[in-house]
Structures are given as C-alpha cells and as structure tokens.
Enzyme design. Structure first.
Site, mmCIF file in Angstrom:
data_model
loop_
_atom_site.group_PDB
_atom_site.id
_atom_site.type_symbol
_atom_site.label_atom_id
_atom_site.label_comp_id
_atom_site.label_asym_id
_atom_site.label_seq_id
_atom_site.Cartn_x
_atom_site.Cartn_y
_atom_site.Cartn_z
ATOM 1 N N HIS A 44 4.904 -5.038 -1.034
ATOM 2 C CA HIS A 44 4.904 -3.657 -0.152
ATOM 3 C C HIS A 44 3.663 -3.814 0.738
ATOM 4 O O HIS A 44 2.956 -3.454 0.332
ATOM 5 C CB HIS A 44 4.903 -3.079 -0.805
ATOM 6 N N HIS A 77 2.447 -0.721 3.108
ATOM 7 C CA HIS A 77 2.245 0.967 3.009
ATOM 8 C C HIS A 77 1.883 0.886 4.652
ATOM 9 O O HIS A 77 1.540 -0.080 5.390
ATOM 10 C CB HIS A 77 1.380 2.009 2.551
ATOM 11 N N ARG A 87 6.430 -3.024 -9.146
ATOM 12 C CA ARG A 87 6.803 -2.860 -7.072
ATOM 13 C C ARG A 87 7.280 -4.243 -7.219
ATOM 14 O O ARG A 87 6.138 -4.711 -7.269
ATOM 15 C CB ARG A 87 5.373 -1.976 -6.874
ATOM 16 N N TYR A 134 3.291 -5.597 -8.144
ATOM 17 C CA TYR A 134 2.272 -5.057 -9.385
ATOM 18 C C TYR A 134 2.581 -3.951 -10.565
ATOM 19 O O TYR A 134 3.791 -3.606 -9.795
ATOM 20 C CB TYR A 134 1.100 -4.494 -8.843
ATOM 21 N N TYR A 176 -5.472 -3.104 -6.313
ATOM 22 C CA TYR A 176 -5.631 -2.435 -4.736
ATOM 23 C C TYR A 176 -7.420 -2.581 -4.978
ATOM 24 O O TYR A 176 -7.958 -2.227 -6.053
ATOM 25 C CB TYR A 176 -5.162 -1.176 -4.838
HETATM 26 FE FE LIG Z 1 1.429 0.331 -3.412
#
Ligand SMILES: [Fe+3]
Lengths: 241, 228
Positions: free
Chosen positions: A159, A161, A156, A146, A107
């Site tokens: 995905h 959000h 995870r 990640y 991110y």
């Molecule tokens: Fe996330």
C-alpha cells in the site's frame, strides 16, 4: 455580500466507523460520543493554499529524491490519476503527499524494526501539486507487504499512504492505495474497517498498460474523489458553479 | 430508473504509525525535503498577539498518544483566512496553517502562532433577516449561519494510528469569555458540561503567553469532535 456554498455532507457509511475492534488500536482511540454536525462556516470552507515554491523539483520522484549512489531496489512503478470532487470536477493545484515502505516492506522509521533491510537509496515519501485538470503523478518502487502487530499473523497488503487537501479544510483526507489483485486485501483488518465493498474497490489502483513505459516502468491508475460542493441554485451563480 | 451522476468520496484510512515519514519527516528527524511544510503558521509580518499552544492527545486508557499528527487552520488577528474566500487579504507570510507531531517520548505537542480575531459568521443562505429579529433566534436553532461573529478559535484536525477518519475539533480561548458565550458553535453543543473541552487555558511562562489544550479522544471529559 455573497455566500459561498458549503460542501456536501460526508457520507459516513462509506468511511470506516471510529470503533473497529478487529483493528485493535482503534478501540482506545475512538470517541464514544457522536460527532456534532456543523453547518459549514468560513472556517470549514477555506483551507491552506500551496504553491510550487513549497516543493522541490524531485519531490514527486521517489526513485530519485533520496537516491545516494544508485536507484532503489524494486519494481519501478508510476502511480498517477486525477483528483476530482463528487461533482466530477477537477480539483486543481492541490497538494498530494504520499509515504510508503520500500520494496522489502520496511519503512525508513526508527520504530520500524522489521527484518527486511533499509534501502539506502529509498526515502519513502513524495509530494506534488495537481495541475489544472486535477492530474498528478509519482514515480516510485512498488512497496512490499509487511507484518504488523494486531493478531500475530496479520500482514498489510502492499500500500501507499495518501494525504490530499482539496480547496477546503472540510475536504481534507488521508487514505491508502492498494494494488489490484493483491490477495492480502480481503485479509487485512485495516482495509476491512471499511464496511462497503464498493468503497474498498475505490482504494484499489488498477494496472494501467496505456500509461506504462515499455521496457522501463509499469503504471497504476488511482483516481481520488473529494467532497463536492453545493451549487447555490437560488442565488447568483458563483465561481462557475 | 435514472442514476445520479455524482461520484462518491474516496473512503478514509488510518494514517498509521509512520505518518511522520510522509507528512513531517524533518520534525521526526528524517532528512527528506529541503523545506518542511506547516512550520510557518504566522510569519514575522503577522500582526496580533504572539502565543504558543501546547497540549497532549489522550486515549481512552488515559495514556498520551505519542504518534499523533495535528494540523491547525486559523484566521489572522482580523479574522481573515489566507484563502480566496477567507474574507479579504492577509499579511504577507501569514499562512494560517500548521502541522505538528507529538514528542515520541512524552506525547507533548506545541506550535507558535498569533491569536486569531473574531471571525465573521456567514450570512444565511436565502433571505437575510434584520439583525434585530436575528438576535431573537437562539444559537442552537440556527447553528452556524447567524449574523454574529464566531469567537476566536483554531480549527484542529488529528490523525494517528488507530484513528480511522481524522478527527476535527476547535480550540477556543479561556480569556474570551464574552465572545465564547455567544459563539454559535459552542452554543450548538447541547451538553453544557462538554463545552469546556474546547477551551484552552491561558497561562504565562517566562513572559510568553501559552495556551494549554489537551485533547481527550475517549473517556472522561471526551473532547467534542465535529462532523464538518
Ligand atoms: Fe503503512
């Protein structure tokens, strides 16, 4: 004076409970008392209204909306679908916002220190407003999986959000999109906070070959369902109910 | 057996630790959009008393939650919402919706707005009882659907890492004792000692009105959250 009808009671069995110890952060961030159920008033059946003036022309295009000198690295994808309510009616003119990691799983956030590199051409967020049929689409790159600190080896699944408003504050929803066939889905403690396998399936976007642009961009379909609204059967019918 | 044709609501998932990127990138220091959403709850034309609302969100260990995002939804000073069913027209530039994040270091959040007015409670579905008779029915048994007004309040919704479904609460005002005493939602809370968790304390700072509203997710004085 007319009485707008309320929205259907939220089926809490379809949502994760607040306290889900396998997702450790929820333990100290979950209320211990039951929620107090409200009959809806004007405070709950209204909600913010957004228009195209609120958005920029490229906000829905994550391949372009942060690009500096080149396209972002990664698998080019379209994510599209409709926002509907539980009565299967379109939810038009509603704001849909997304955020995601880049194709390496990183991110653009100062708290994200994962080894994968920042992509200088990828911001990782977008937003759009549904059309009259409740339809929306985004263009982006497929996010990477990640690792995260929960147990030492939790990952995870890829995905995106999603934040959706609907027409009232009681329809407000934040959720996550997963990708069909990802083997990390059944292993993820956050996914598995949802007790109902059918509900998890509803978060899994499907490969959509018909919407794929040949030689260019692969497509995934993701429909979203918000709470439906009761019809006032015993009164004059309102707003097309 | 026939099946009902209703769809089912999409399930919620946590907003996660990076909600700021998506929903408040500018406030979090990321240069993403030309125009951030949710900073203009009550524009310059909005009538009413200018106030600031501040607080923290506190977890079950007593620590401030530093990665929370709050949304506020409120009526104008005449009790109308900026929505087609909100009770009538509102001033130009009054949106009634705000979005803030906490300071990453301290967990403090705050927003500037105007104090909302009394909000008409809805007429009950079905037959409307005469007002005199209505007054005899206590607020607990009829919940929201009474004829009296709701006390001024701001609807709040909080999401964060570790919160699986966004939490709804309401903030009322400490200087509205009379209206609060008859508010149908406050009175719906059976445990009278929990009602105070919804009341923001009015203070003054440098000549400005500041309401303090700490939200306790869990533990002593846990805030009342609603299933709306
Ligand atoms: Fe996330």
């Amino acid at each position: 004076m007319t009485t707008p009808a309320e929205y259907y009671q939220r089926n809490r069995d379809r949502h994760p409970p607040a306290y889900t110890p396998a997702y450790k952060t929820s333990v100290a961030r979950s209320p211990r008392y039951s929620l107090i159920s409200l009959q809806q008033s004007v405070s709950e059946i209204t909600g913010p209204v957004f228009g195209h003036n609120d958005l920029g022309a490229l906000d829905h295009d994550l391949i372009r909306n942060y690009a500096k000198d080149d396209d972002p690295i990664g698998e080019r994808i379209i994510v599209h679908g409709r926002v509907l309510d539980e009565n299967a009616r379109a939810v038009p003119n509603t704001l849909v916002e997304i955020w995601q990691a880049n194709s390496g799983g990183r991110y653009r956030h100062k708290k994200d220190t994962y080894l994968a590199p920042i992509d200088p051409n990828f911001g990782g967020c977008g937003r759009t407003i549904t059309d009259e049929q409740g339809y929306y689409f985004f263009r982006t790159v497929k996010p990477g999986a990640y690792p995260w600190r929960n147990m030492v080896n939790n990952w995870r699944p890829a995905h995106i959000h999603f934040s959706i408003f609907g027409a009232s504050f009681s329809q407000r929803l934040i959720t996550q999109l997963y990708f069909e066939g990802d083997p990390l889905i059944p292993l993820c403690p956050i996914v598995q906070t949802i007790p109902d396998a059918d509900a998890i399936d509803a978060l899994t976007a499907r490969l959509d070959m018909n919407a794929t642009i040949p030689l260019d961009t692969i497509a995934y379909r993701f429909d979203i369902v918000l709470r439906g609204r009761r019809s006032t059967l015993f009164e004059n019918r309102l707003e097309g109910n | 057996m026939q099946r009902l044709a209703y769809l089912k609501e999409t399930p919620s998932q946590t907003a996660g630790p990076y909600v700021h990127i998506g929903l408040a990138p500018g406030a979090a220091g990321f240069d993403m959009y030309d125009q951030e959403l949710g900073w203009d709850i009550a524009g310059p034309n909005a009538k009413g008393e200018r106030i600031r609302v501040e607080g923290r969100v506190i977890d079950g260990t007593g620590s401030p939650v530093k990665d929370v995002l709050l949304e506020a939804w409120q009526a104008n000073s005449e009790g109308r919402y900026a929505h087609p069913e909100g009770g009538g027209a509102v001033e130009d530039g009054f949106r009634g919706w705000g979005r803030v994040i906490t300071d990453f270091a301290t967990g403090e959040w705050g927003f500037d707005t105007i104090k909302p007015g009394l909000i008409p409670a809805r007429v009950p579905l079905g037959a409307v009882r005469p007002a005199a008779e209505e007054e005899e029915v206590d607020a607990f048994s009829r919940g929201h659907q009474g004829l009296r007004a709701m006390a001024p309040h701001i609807n709040l919704w909080i999401v964060a890492r570790g919160i699986n479904v966004g939490l709804n609460t309401r903030m009322y005002f400490s200087d509205e004792q009379e209206a609060n005493a008859t508010d149908p939602v406050i009175n719906l809370i059976e445990w009278e000692n929990r009602r105070k968790t919804l009341i923001a304390e009015r203070t003054e700072r440098d000549g400005s009105v500041v309401y303090r509203f700490d939200i306790r997710i869990q533990g002593e004085d846990e805030t009342v959250f609603f299933d709306i």
